[in-house]
Design an enzyme around this catalytic site. Structure first.
Site, mmCIF file in Angstrom:
data_model
loop_
_atom_site.group_PDB
_atom_site.id
_atom_site.type_symbol
_atom_site.label_atom_id
_atom_site.label_comp_id
_atom_site.label_asym_id
_atom_site.label_seq_id
_atom_site.Cartn_x
_atom_site.Cartn_y
_atom_site.Cartn_z
ATOM 1 N N GLU A 196 46.079 52.691 61.309
ATOM 2 C CA GLU A 196 44.752 52.410 61.870
ATOM 3 C C GLU A 196 44.824 52.015 63.347
ATOM 4 O OE1 GLU A 196 43.065 49.622 58.986
ATOM 5 O OE2 GLU A 196 42.461 51.321 57.757
ATOM 6 N N ASP A 208 42.397 52.129 49.155
ATOM 7 C CA ASP A 208 42.066 50.898 49.868
ATOM 8 C C ASP A 208 41.090 50.011 49.088
ATOM 9 O OD1 ASP A 208 41.917 49.036 51.823
ATOM 10 O OD2 ASP A 208 40.804 50.245 53.259
ATOM 11 N N LYS A 258 49.436 47.916 48.733
ATOM 12 C CA LYS A 258 48.097 47.731 48.157
ATOM 13 C C LYS A 258 48.077 48.281 46.734
ATOM 14 C CE LYS A 258 45.444 47.747 52.429
ATOM 15 N NZ LYS A 258 44.111 47.861 53.050
ATOM 16 N N GLU A 266 35.949 43.116 49.959
ATOM 17 C CA GLU A 266 35.528 44.089 50.970
ATOM 18 C C GLU A 266 34.709 45.239 50.387
ATOM 19 O OE1 GLU A 266 38.783 45.644 53.204
ATOM 20 O OE2 GLU A 266 37.558 47.127 54.234
#
Ligand code: GCW
Length: 840
Positions: free
Chosen positions: A309, A388, A383, A416
């Site tokens: 990212e 994600d 993760k 999130e």
């Protein structure tokens, strides 16, 4: 005073206190409230020790001792008296096993108590009933104390205790994504407790209390800054500030760590390179690390996000993640530090036109080939899913792709993609599904929990990392019920064999007391909340269909498509889902071990809830459930939204059983969630109705008989506006007011006379505080200000809100008028109203 007498006295006082509801419940104490025990439980502790002895002096043991004194005082009303150990009397004795063995002959645990484990033992010593809390280390003692206090808070008998507990894995870490300016990336509960204006806060009271909370569930380390790391965290003048945090952490057995920018040697180190194989770079890291350990002798190490990212990484020099991780690991090694190297490495400029491209493949493709090349003090932080933190994902294949490398699972407590602590979403059921998933990486079963904890391949390190993002909000995570996620993370990291129900029940008892209606109601709500959230946001493994490019909050179905971020679901007129098979798709399925790959390779064996993650299915495809894909989409969204209404009703049944502050707070959140679930439901159902052109067999999607669109009302000053994407507002349109004195929208009531609930759906942006007034005829019946801080400065699904006026008596011919007064950039926008008859 005899304890029995004291107990009676306390009983009396507690009853009085309860009657007056003397406890102000702010949520600050979370599950460590130590509220006076209920009448029914207190009698179990009549013979509870009155003395406390500690075998030696240390900051951690002092915390343990003080915690015990505080907890027992709060719950039993007994002031434990510190006494030298061996002084006799009914005492609680704290110490590590070795010290205790020397001092208390005859005390032998039935099996070894090692490391951070502990032994709770009720026993007679010199003729007195005593309780021993023995740890394999000082941390073990601290954990034992918290375990003992938790038992008492839940009214468990401790008179014949004999329990040994060992943590499942050595790594049980929290990560915070706090920026040094005091903001928090993906933080939903206020600003940072650690930083403000580029520095560590002066007042670290919140840090101390946070460390205590973490320790109480066995968390032993915390990285405090954003993985998108500011290199300033490594500047020499910042180090003493970090040392202050470490001092606070130390008393609770928490090791401090920070996230670092891999290009720091160049950014702040004065070198012209950060190439990990450059000897000058290696030397730079060695010196940097040595400075750290001078000031923080128990420093934990570094977290690294690189080549991800937009963060620079070893690829800049054609080096591998192993090269990068090892250069730092070697600097840390002599001091006992660790590198957490994140596997979240992917290209976010993927060509979406190429059907073979797949972001899900990135972690495995990048790290599997390097297995065995990482030093022993490196942990690959993975993760839980390959994308994600979506509402649903399969387990990351990388867990079984590393045999000679330490790994840790990264779970996200900060919600999130799961409602941002505005929606109720208890994640323990998701996490246990992941942790129990058999990766078939050996002859026997190899669940994820065994792979990450190092058991399967006998790794020296491994375990659990949770992204928390607690903030300055008094109750740490904003939604009072969201704290169950932090609690659950700690408990699962300690013991992943615990069931979500056990964890939810423990948490509820500790947080709200032992009233059986409260416990059963909240536990049931918590346990169903993730499936409910999933059912209205991310069907069949298509992932959370949210605004990928912005808030990650409300619906944003097309935002994931036709861009390089790779969170594609590939919905079109014929169907939806990504073909990730080996035979015809991206080949992602081939990253799993054969027995797992076999399940996902064919739609016939893929479970419904992951179908669209692995396969592109037509809308008419028939699921194992017997429904078509499209009908499942309609049904699950309508059912999901209705289930949230059910949460509201369930919660209301607790009105007399919970303190007012927390009752009202949760109720308001659930009512908001109920309205936002409808926004989600309508966006997704309307979108797929238009795409598929297949009607909802139950006739709901696209039909809103009780609805009146704002743009269809009689408007004074208000004007219609298009909302993008269209599906995020009813009818694709809203009305906005551009005149400062306000605008009106009116409509006549034309239904049969009676009592109605009037829902007004409007937009509450964070860049203004519009005012609304509602009139029936000339009579003002309600008013409010749109002053919420929803995550949007525009009208759309993220800012959509509902105001309900209940039990409104209406007669045909009456005129209903809504007046909106704009403020700053918020234009008092309205979407629609809905009138529903109120049942008698
Ligand atoms: O989920 C994404 C988040 C980013 C985050 C990133 C990561 C800290 O949207 O905000 O950055 O993951 O995990 O690195």
């Amino acid at each position: 005073m005899k304890l029995k007498l004291a107990a009676i006295l306390w009983l009396f006082l507690f009853t009085a206190a309860y009657a007056l509801e003397a406890r102000a419940e702010t949520g600050y104490d979370a599950w460590l409230r130590y509220a006076p025990l209920e009448k029914t439980s207190i009698s179990k502790y009549e013979d509870f020790p009155t003395n406390i002895a500690v075998t030696r002096d240390s900051v951690v043991l002092q915390s343990a001792q003080q915690e015990l004194i505080r907890g027992i005082q709060g719950m039993l009303g007994v002031s434990l008296r510190p006494v030298p150990n061996q002084s006799g009397g009914r005492a609680i004795i704290l110490g590590n096993v070795k010290d205790l063995r020397d001092r208390v002959p005859g005390l032998h645990p039935s099996r070894e108590v090692a490391g951070e484990g502990f032994w709770l033992k009720a026993t007679k010593l010199r003729g007195f009933d005593c309780l021993v809390v023995a740890g394999g280390s000082e941390r073990g003692v601290l954990y034992g104390v918290f375990a003992l206090l938790s038992k008492i808070a839940r009214g468990e008998n401790v008179a014949s205790l004999d329990e040994i507990w060992q943590p499942y894995a050595p790594i049980r870490w929290a990560n915070q994504w706090d920026n040094l300016d005091g903001s928090i990336e993906r933080g939903y509960a206020g600003r940072s407790i650690f930083f403000e204006n580029g520095n560590v806060r002066d007042d670290l009271t919140r840090v101390r209390d946070y460390a205590r909370l973490l320790a109480s569930v066995g968390i032993n380390g915390c990285a405090i800054n954003n993985v998108n790391a500011n290199p300033r965290a490594l500047e020499p003048d910042f180090l003493p500030q970090l040392a202050r945090v470490a001092d606070v952490f130390r008393a609770w057995g928490i090791r401090l760590s920070i996230a670092v920018d891999l290009s720091s040697p160049k950014l702040i180190g004065g070198l012209d390179s950060f190439d990990p194989l450059d000897p000058r770079v290696q030397e730079w890291w060695r010196n940097k690390v040595a400075q750290f350990y001078k000031q923080i002798p128990d420093f934990g190490g570094f977290v690294v996000k690189a080549d991800s990212e937009g963060r620079l990484g070893p690829s800049a020099y054609n080096r591998t993640p192993a090269d990068a991780a090892n250069v730092i690991a070697r600097a840390l090694k002599p001091h006992g530090g660790i590198v957490f190297y994140r596997a979240f490495v992917y290209n976010h400029h993927l060509d979406w036109r190429d059907p073979k491209n797949d972001r899900a493949k990135a972690a495995y493709d990048n790290f599997h080939p390097l297995d065995g090349q990482f030093d022993d003090n490196v942990i690959i932080q993975i993760k839980h899913g390959p994308i994600d933190f979506q509402a649903r994902e399969p387990v990351s294949p990388l867990f079984s792709g590393l045999e000679k490398t330490n790994e840790a699972i990264e779970l996200q407590i900060t919600q999130e993609y799961t409602g941002q602590q505005r929606h109720l979403c208890f994640l323990a059921p998701m996490w246990t599904e992941v942790l129990d998933f058999d990766m078939h990486a050996g002859r026997d079963s190899t669940p994820v929990k065994d792979l990450v904890s190092g058991k399967t391949f006998h790794r020296p390190l491994g375990g659990f990392v949770g992204i928390v993002n607690a903030g300055l909000d008094t109750n740490w995570l904003a939604h009072p019920l969201a704290m169950a996620n932090l609690y659950a993370f700690g408990r699962l990291a300690w013991n992943p064999d615990l069931s979500p129900r056990t964890i939810a029940e423990e948490w509820t008892r500790l947080t709200f007391g032992n009233d059986s209606l409260v416990v059963s109601t909240i536990v049931n709500m918590q346990l169903s909340s993730w499936p409910v959230y999933e059912s209205y946001t991310g069907p069949l493994g298509a992932q959370t269909l949210t605004d990928i490019l912005g808030s990650h909050y409300g619906p944003g179905i097309e935002s994931s498509e036709e861009n390089g971020w790779g969170q594609w679901h590939r919905a079109d007129k014929e169907g939806i889902g990504m073909d990730r098979t080996v035979a015809t798709g991206t080949g992602f399925v081939g990253q799993y071990r054969p027995r797992v790959a076999q399940i996902y390779e064919s739609p016939a064996t893929t479970p419904d809830e992951l179908l669209l993650f692995f396969h592109h299915a037509s809308y008419g495809h028939v699921l194992h459930s017997g429904k078509t894909v499209i009908q499942h989409i309609y049904d699950s969204h309508y059912e999901g939204a209705a289930r949230v209404d059910e949460f509201v009703r369930q919660w209301k049944s607790l009105k007399e059983h919970i303190d007012t502050a927390r009752y009202d707070d949760v109720l308001a959140r659930l009512e908001y969630q109920a309205s936002h679930a409808i926004v989600w439901r309508d966006a997704i159902c309307n979108y797929f109705l238009r795409e598929s052109r297949i009607a909802d067999a139950s006739g709901r999607a696209g039909h809103f008989p009780n609805r009146i669109e704002a743009e269809a009302m009689q408007l004074q000053g208000y004007g219609p506006v298009e909302v993008t994407p269209w599906e995020n507002a009813s009818g694709g349109k809203a009305i906005e007011c551009q005149q400062s004195q306000g605008c009106s929208a009116s409509f006549p009531f034309t239904r049969v006379a009676g009592r109605y609930a009037l829902d007004i759906v409007y937009f509450d942006q964070k860049n203004g505080e519009s005012k609304f007034r509602v009139f029936v005829g000339d009579k003002l019946i309600d008013h409010w200000t749109a002053d919420d801080q929803l995550p949007s400065t525009k009208i759309g699904a993220d800012s959509s809100k509902r105001h309900r006026i209940d039990g409104l008596e209406l007669h045909p011919g009456e005129q209903i008028r809504i007046k909106g007064i704009p403020d700053r950039d918020e234009h008092a926008a309205l979407d629609y109203v809905e009138l529903t008859p109120t049942p008698k």
